[in-house]
Design a protein around this motif. Structure first.
Motif, PDB file in Angstrom:
ATOM      1  N   THR A  24       0.788  -1.323  -0.072  1.00  0.00           N
ATOM      2  CA  THR A  24      -0.038  -0.109   0.104  1.00  0.00           C
ATOM      3  C   THR A  24       1.014   1.309   0.020  1.00  0.00           C
ATOM      4  O   THR A  24       0.619   2.209  -0.715  1.00  0.00           O
ATOM      5  CB  THR A  24      -0.966   0.051   1.152  1.00  0.00           C
ATOM      6  OG1 THR A  24      -1.923  -1.192   1.150  1.00  0.00           O
ATOM      7  CG2 THR A  24      -1.882   1.265   1.252  1.00  0.00           C
ATOM      8  N   GLU A  25       1.753   1.503   0.844  1.00  0.00           N
ATOM      9  CA  GLU A  25       2.915   2.212   0.885  1.00  0.00           C
ATOM     10  C   GLU A  25       3.575   2.409  -0.521  1.00  0.00           C
ATOM     11  O   GLU A  25       3.602   3.586  -0.959  1.00  0.00           O
ATOM     12  CB  GLU A  25       3.895   2.198   1.926  1.00  0.00           C
ATOM     13  CG  GLU A  25       3.167   2.453   3.545  1.00  0.00           C
ATOM     14  CD  GLU A  25       4.117   2.118   4.470  1.00  0.00           C
ATOM     15  OE1 GLU A  25       3.933   2.436   5.341  1.00  0.00           O
ATOM     16  OE2 GLU A  25       4.998   1.050   4.256  1.00  0.00           O
ATOM     17  N   ASP A  26       3.964   1.495  -0.949  1.00  0.00           N
ATOM     18  CA  ASP A  26       4.744   1.557  -2.475  1.00  0.00           C
ATOM     19  C   ASP A  26       3.726   2.126  -3.594  1.00  0.00           C
ATOM     20  O   ASP A  26       4.345   2.642  -4.390  1.00  0.00           O
ATOM     21  CB  ASP A  26       5.176   0.092  -2.792  1.00  0.00           C
ATOM     22  CG  ASP A  26       6.454  -0.277  -1.883  1.00  0.00           C
ATOM     23  OD1 ASP A  26       7.096   0.563  -1.267  1.00  0.00           O
ATOM     24  OD2 ASP A  26       6.632  -1.655  -1.910  1.00  0.00           O
ATOM     25  N   ILE A  27       2.464   1.730  -3.498  1.00  0.00           N
ATOM     26  CA  ILE A  27       1.703   2.254  -4.397  1.00  0.00           C
ATOM     27  C   ILE A  27       1.372   3.643  -4.344  1.00  0.00           C
ATOM     28  O   ILE A  27       1.244   4.500  -5.307  1.00  0.00           O
ATOM     29  CB  ILE A  27       0.390   1.405  -4.424  1.00  0.00           C
ATOM     30  CG1 ILE A  27       0.557   0.090  -4.769  1.00  0.00           C
ATOM     31  CG2 ILE A  27      -0.759   1.984  -4.955  1.00  0.00           C
ATOM     32  CD1 ILE A  27      -0.644  -1.231  -4.726  1.00  0.00           C
ATOM     33  N   LYS A  28       1.186   4.149  -3.064  1.00  0.00           N
ATOM     34  CA  LYS A  28       1.030   5.600  -2.906  1.00  0.00           C
ATOM     35  C   LYS A  28       2.208   6.290  -3.291  1.00  0.00           C
ATOM     36  O   LYS A  28       1.961   7.342  -3.894  1.00  0.00           O
ATOM     37  CB  LYS A  28       0.717   5.927  -1.642  1.00  0.00           C
ATOM     38  CG  LYS A  28       0.414   7.158  -1.065  1.00  0.00           C
ATOM     39  CD  LYS A  28       0.194   7.504   0.390  1.00  0.00           C
ATOM     40  CE  LYS A  28      -0.335   8.909   0.519  1.00  0.00           C
ATOM     41  NZ  LYS A  28      -0.513   9.416   1.915  1.00  0.00           N
ATOM     42  N   ILE A  29       3.256   5.791  -2.872  1.00  0.00           N
ATOM     43  CA  ILE A  29       4.637   6.540  -3.294  1.00  0.00           C
ATOM     44  C   ILE A  29       4.724   6.631  -4.910  1.00  0.00           C
ATOM     45  O   ILE A  29       4.997   7.547  -5.593  1.00  0.00           O
ATOM     46  CB  ILE A  29       5.726   5.890  -2.755  1.00  0.00           C
ATOM     47  CG1 ILE A  29       5.896   6.147  -1.381  1.00  0.00           C
ATOM     48  CG2 ILE A  29       7.068   6.351  -3.462  1.00  0.00           C
ATOM     49  CD1 ILE A  29       6.806   5.385  -0.630  1.00  0.00           C
ATOM     50  N   LEU A  30       4.418   5.436  -5.687  1.00  0.00           N
ATOM     51  CA  LEU A  30       4.351   5.469  -7.146  1.00  0.00           C
ATOM     52  C   LEU A  30       3.440   6.517  -7.535  1.00  0.00           C
ATOM     53  O   LEU A  30       3.729   7.129  -8.584  1.00  0.00           O
ATOM     54  CB  LEU A  30       3.802   3.850  -7.589  1.00  0.00           C
ATOM     55  CG  LEU A  30       3.944   3.854  -8.982  1.00  0.00           C
ATOM     56  CD1 LEU A  30       4.473   2.225  -9.401  1.00  0.00           C
ATOM     57  CD2 LEU A  30       2.441   4.029  -9.546  1.00  0.00           C
ATOM     58  N   ILE A  31       2.225   6.796  -7.227  1.00  0.00           N
ATOM     59  CA  ILE A  31       1.360   7.450  -7.739  1.00  0.00           C
ATOM     60  C   ILE A  31       1.621   8.966  -7.408  1.00  0.00           C
ATOM     61  O   ILE A  31       1.650   9.704  -8.092  1.00  0.00           O
ATOM     62  CB  ILE A  31      -0.002   7.330  -7.028  1.00  0.00           C
ATOM     63  CG1 ILE A  31      -0.822   6.030  -7.543  1.00  0.00           C
ATOM     64  CG2 ILE A  31      -1.034   8.395  -7.405  1.00  0.00           C
ATOM     65  CD1 ILE A  31      -1.994   5.400  -6.852  1.00  0.00           C
ATOM     66  N   GLU A  32       2.235   9.158  -6.145  1.00  0.00           N
ATOM     67  CA  GLU A  32       2.912  10.638  -5.718  1.00  0.00           C
ATOM     68  C   GLU A  32       3.723  10.896  -7.002  1.00  0.00           C
ATOM     69  O   GLU A  32       3.850  11.941  -7.299  1.00  0.00           O
ATOM     70  CB  GLU A  32       3.326  10.501  -4.537  1.00  0.00           C
ATOM     71  CG  GLU A  32       2.216  10.569  -3.677  1.00  0.00           C
ATOM     72  CD  GLU A  32       2.536  10.446  -2.237  1.00  0.00           C
ATOM     73  OE1 GLU A  32       1.698  10.757  -1.027  1.00  0.00           O
ATOM     74  OE2 GLU A  32       3.511  10.016  -1.738  1.00  0.00           O
ATOM     75  N   ASP A  33       4.669   9.937  -7.131  1.00  0.00           N
ATOM     76  CA  ASP A  33       5.780  10.129  -8.085  1.00  0.00           C
ATOM     77  C   ASP A  33       5.600  10.399  -9.451  1.00  0.00           C
ATOM     78  O   ASP A  33       5.936  11.083 -10.335  1.00  0.00           O
ATOM     79  CB  ASP A  33       6.873   9.049  -7.985  1.00  0.00           C
ATOM     80  CG  ASP A  33       7.691   8.947  -6.579  1.00  0.00           C
ATOM     81  OD1 ASP A  33       7.673   9.886  -6.044  1.00  0.00           O
ATOM     82  OD2 ASP A  33       8.330   7.830  -6.369  1.00  0.00           O
ATOM     83  N   PHE A  34       4.232   9.517  -9.823  1.00  0.00           N
ATOM     84  CA  PHE A  34       3.817   9.718 -11.166  1.00  0.00           C
ATOM     85  C   PHE A  34       3.340  11.156 -11.413  1.00  0.00           C
ATOM     86  O   PHE A  34       3.655  11.695 -12.252  1.00  0.00           O
ATOM     87  CB  PHE A  34       2.503   8.846 -11.392  1.00  0.00           C
ATOM     88  CG  PHE A  34       1.558   8.943 -12.520  1.00  0.00           C
ATOM     89  CD1 PHE A  34       1.876   8.258 -13.711  1.00  0.00           C
ATOM     90  CD2 PHE A  34       0.641   9.918 -12.422  1.00  0.00           C
ATOM     91  CE1 PHE A  34       1.227   8.367 -14.745  1.00  0.00           C
ATOM     92  CE2 PHE A  34      -0.170   9.982 -13.713  1.00  0.00           C
ATOM     93  CZ  PHE A  34       0.218   9.094 -14.794  1.00  0.00           C
ATOM     94  N   PHE A  35       2.584  11.696 -10.283  1.00  0.00           N
ATOM     95  CA  PHE A  35       2.131  12.953 -10.412  1.00  0.00           C
ATOM     96  C   PHE A  35       3.185  14.254 -10.419  1.00  0.00           C
ATOM     97  O   PHE A  35       3.199  15.081 -11.036  1.00  0.00           O
ATOM     98  CB  PHE A  35       0.985  13.326  -9.775  1.00  0.00           C
ATOM     99  CG  PHE A  35      -0.320  12.751  -9.820  1.00  0.00           C
ATOM    100  CD1 PHE A  35      -1.012  13.483 -10.905  1.00  0.00           C
ATOM    101  CD2 PHE A  35      -0.788  11.582  -9.618  1.00  0.00           C
ATOM    102  CE1 PHE A  35      -2.177  12.920 -11.457  1.00  0.00           C
ATOM    103  CE2 PHE A  35      -1.899  11.146  -9.794  1.00  0.00           C
ATOM    104  CZ  PHE A  35      -2.808  11.971 -11.040  1.00  0.00           C
TER     105      PHE A  35
END
Length: 152
Positions: A24-35
């Motif tokens: 869950t943390e990895d996915i949130k970081i990925l999405i934040e990095d995407f934006f």
């Protein structure tokens, strides 16, 4: 002997503090990095977040009240982001994260508000479908809604 025991306990406690992120943390970081890459117009970084076979769609309501579905090729999306003039300011502000994981797949929902030249343009929800391959999460499907109604 006491010194060895204390050193051992210290090392064990350090290991407990340096645990890896959850999915869950990895996915949130990925999405934040995407934006972050989106706002920087960094198409190279944006390409890294997505699976080569990513699908993209948008659901929007037109001026007549009809709900329309549009599909965009990811390479077209990357070109359009890179071609935005530097004089144009844009920002997508995520207001929440809801992430569900199930083994090698996950779903993330992120309500947002989109600003163009500091004016609220529209709002909606992004829904990311992700898969985990070789220990890394990749976006395989991205759909968003777009509306000018109900934006706060």
């Amino acid at each position: 002997m006491k010194k060895l025991l204390l050193i051992g306990l210290f090392l064990i406690s350090q290991g407990a503090w340096s645990q890896k992120n959850t999915d869950t943390e990895d996915i949130k970081i990925l999405i934040e990095d995407f934006f972050e890459a989106f706002h920087a117009q960094d198409s190279t970084a944006l390409k890294e977040f997505a699976h080569p076979e990513i699908k993209m769609q948008s659901v929007a309501i037109d001026a007549q009240g009809n709900t329309n579905l549009s599909t965009e090729d990811y390479s077209g999306f990357l070109k359009s982001i890179a071609s935005i003039p530097k004089s144009t300011k844009f920002r997508e502000e995520l207001t929440d994260f809801k992430i569900n994981t199930n083994g090698m797949i996950a779903n993330a929902s992120t309500p947002y508000r989109f600003f163009l030249n500091d004016e609220l343009s529209h709002c909606g929800v992004n829904t990311f479908q992700l898969m985990k391959s070789e220990g890394k999460w990749k976006i395989i499907y991205l759909v968003d809604t777009r509306s000018k109604l109900g934006c706060k």
